[in-house]
Write an enzyme that holds these catalytic residues in place. Structure first.
Site, PDB file in Angstrom:
ATOM      1  N   LYS A 216       0.804  -1.236   0.000  1.00 28.71           N
ATOM      2  CA  LYS A 216       0.000   0.000   0.000  1.00 28.71           C
ATOM      3  C   LYS A 216       0.830   1.276   0.000  1.00 28.71           C
ATOM      4  O   LYS A 216       0.438   2.273   0.605  1.00 28.71           O
ATOM      5  CB  LYS A 216      -0.986  -0.009   1.177  1.00 28.71           C
ATOM      6  CG  LYS A 216      -1.955  -1.183   1.095  1.00 28.71           C
ATOM      7  CD  LYS A 216      -2.984  -1.240   2.181  1.00 28.71           C
ATOM      8  CE  LYS A 216      -3.952  -2.387   1.899  1.00 28.71           C
ATOM      9  NZ  LYS A 216      -4.863  -2.659   2.950  1.00 28.71           N
ATOM     10  N   ASP A 290      -9.053  -4.440  -2.667  1.00 26.75           N
ATOM     11  CA  ASP A 290      -8.636  -3.574  -1.556  1.00 26.75           C
ATOM     12  C   ASP A 290      -8.139  -2.241  -2.119  1.00 26.75           C
ATOM     13  O   ASP A 290      -7.105  -2.175  -2.792  1.00 26.75           O
ATOM     14  CB  ASP A 290      -7.527  -4.289  -0.775  1.00 26.75           C
ATOM     15  CG  ASP A 290      -7.158  -3.550   0.506  1.00 26.75           C
ATOM     16  OD1 ASP A 290      -7.331  -2.305   0.554  1.00 26.75           O
ATOM     17  OD2 ASP A 290      -6.682  -4.204   1.450  1.00 26.75           O
ATOM     18  N   HIS A 381     -14.735  17.529 -19.936  1.00 20.71           N
ATOM     19  CA  HIS A 381     -15.038  17.651 -18.505  1.00 20.71           C
ATOM     20  C   HIS A 381     -16.167  18.648 -18.282  1.00 20.71           C
ATOM     21  O   HIS A 381     -16.994  18.476 -17.393  1.00 20.71           O
ATOM     22  CB  HIS A 381     -13.780  18.034 -17.714  1.00 20.71           C
ATOM     23  CG  HIS A 381     -13.023  16.818 -17.267  1.00 20.71           C
ATOM     24  ND1 HIS A 381     -13.208  16.233 -16.035  1.00 20.71           N
ATOM     25  CD2 HIS A 381     -12.105  16.062 -17.901  1.00 20.71           C
ATOM     26  CE1 HIS A 381     -12.437  15.164 -15.927  1.00 20.71           C
ATOM     27  NE2 HIS A 381     -11.748  15.040 -17.054  1.00 20.71           N
TER      28      HIS A 381
END
Ligand code: NAP
Length: 389
Positions: A216, A290, A381
């Protein structure tokens, strides 16, 4: 604010009664009706092992891209890939990339390495003891392997990398973990292996994890040596299709890539890509992965070239992609549904899933290259990525 207290000592209670009790406490605390959090269709009992102190489910929209044609070793054919995101224009962008890939004959995908790590550190009496310890570990690899593997029917210890530093020895253990991402599995296996070491060598102190795993966190270690699945996807796109789908030329994308890599070097980026994290976050959220592992999973690099015919060669490489089709959050109800959409739930599916993730990442890189070169980035966008406020 009220003086009421959150119901205690029942962190692993998943009943409707305790959820209502917790929500009632939070309603009083916040003054908000919280009318959506506690409204769900799935059974909270199914989230046992994935969450504690549950108060409900967050509902994040899921979009779909495709068809995405993949010519992989494990993924073969056209896929519709679910993306869960709150960033407007992301699904549009990946969908454009998917259509371009499909029109260009499909993305080739390959997994070239598989293994995940736990890395304990051992502190010895002095550096001589540390040297003897490194020799002890090398000599006893077979025993260490058998101790670790006694805790799991799937996990296999593949390799030990040893890094001495003064009186400390950092040990990076690499495991094969089947279709699971494997961190729970290998933590248990490593504890068993460490227990055997402690019985057979005079270690002064140890820590089960030294941060060399590197779980992580982005790191050069993961970028160079790999973690989880190391996977790559590539494609050659004709000049005509680059112009038709992206409104630009292979030449311009190649120049943008060169300047972008210098920009990455100047800013200290590990690897070099445009938006791997967008695809990963959206697929991870949809498919029960995860989310903490997006950190190392998104550390990868593009390779862009021009063919002798002037067409565009483009590849993405993710050396440390952490994915699973068994265990973790993969069997949560909506997450399992999303894995089912791509035929990736359960045993024997993780390599296919890794290839689909890589091809989706490629779709996003191609589309964003087009947006930056064609200058339709801001416009898209404005059109898709603005909310009512
Ligand atoms: P898990 O859900 O804890 O366990 C999965 C188990 O499924 C395996 O241990 C394995 O049992 C069994 N299994 C059955 N079929 C399998 C197959 N085809 N392939 C692989 N395993 C199979 O999953 P995990 O992957 O070990 O751990 C994932 C979880 O760990 C995630 O929720 C993640 O968030 C969390 N996590 C933990 C840590 C930590 O430090 N502990 C760190 C980061 C993340 P056998 O072993 O008996 O074969």
């Amino acid at each position: 604010m009220t003086n009421d207290r959150m119901p205690k000592d029942r962190v692993n209670d998943y009943s409707k009664a305790i959820i209502d009790e917790r929500l009632e406490f939070l309603r009083k605390q916040s003054g908000s009706a919280l009318e959506h959090i506690g409204n769900y269709t799935v059974d909270p009992e199914e989230s046992k092992g994935n969450i504690e102190n549950i108060i409900g489910f967050s509902q994040v929209p899921i979009g779909i891209i495709g068809p995405l044609l993949i010519n992989g070793e494990y993924a073969s054919g056209e896929y519709y890939v679910p993306l869960s995101t709150i960033e407007g224009a992301v699904v549009m962008s990946y969908n454009r990339g998917a259509k371009l890939i499909t029109a260009s004959g499909g993305a080739k995908t390959r997994v070239y390495r598989d293994g995940i790590q736990r890395a304990p550190v051992f502190i010895l009496k002095d550096m001589d003891a540390a040297k003897a310890f490194t020799e002890f570990l090398t000599r006893n690899f077979a025993v260490l392997k058998s101790e670790a593997e006694s805790t799991t029917s799937t996990g296999k210890l593949k390799d030990i990398q040893i890094f001495p530093l003064g009186k400390a020895v950092y040990v990076r253990l690499e495991y094969y973990t089947g279709d699971a991402m494997g961190m729970n599995m290998i933590t248990k296996a490593t504890m068993q292996l460490v227990s055997w070491i402690l019985r057979n060598f005079p270690v002064e102190e140890y820590f089960l994890e030294s941060n060399m795993a590197v779980d992580k966190k982005p790191s050069y270690m993961n970028f160079i040596c790999g973690r989880g699945k190391s996977v790559t996807a590539e494609i050659v796109i004709t000049k005509k299709n680059v112009e038709r789908f992206l409104g630009t030329t292979p030449d311009k994308i190649f120049r943008m890539y060169r300047y972008g890599h210098i920009g990455c070097s100047m800013s200290g980026v590990i690897g070099g890509n445009l938006q791997y994290a967008n695809a990963l976050a959206a697929i991870f959220l949809a498919c029960g992965q995860d989310l903490g592992n997006i950190s190392e999973s998104s550390t990868g690099a593009n390779l862009v070239d021009l063919t002798p015919e002037g067409d565009l060669y483009f590849s993405v490489t993710l050396p440390s992609l952490i994915v699973a089709t068994v265990g973790g959050g993969t069997s949560l109800p909506t997450q399992k549904n999303c894995l089912d959409i791509i035929g990736c739930y359960g045993t024997g599916k993780v390599m296919k899933f890794a290839e689909i993730v890589a091809a989706s990442v490629l779709a996003g890189e191609l589309s964003l290259c087009g947006a930056v070169c064609h200058e339709d980035w801001t416009a898209s966008h404005e059109k898709y990525g603005r909310n009512r406020i």
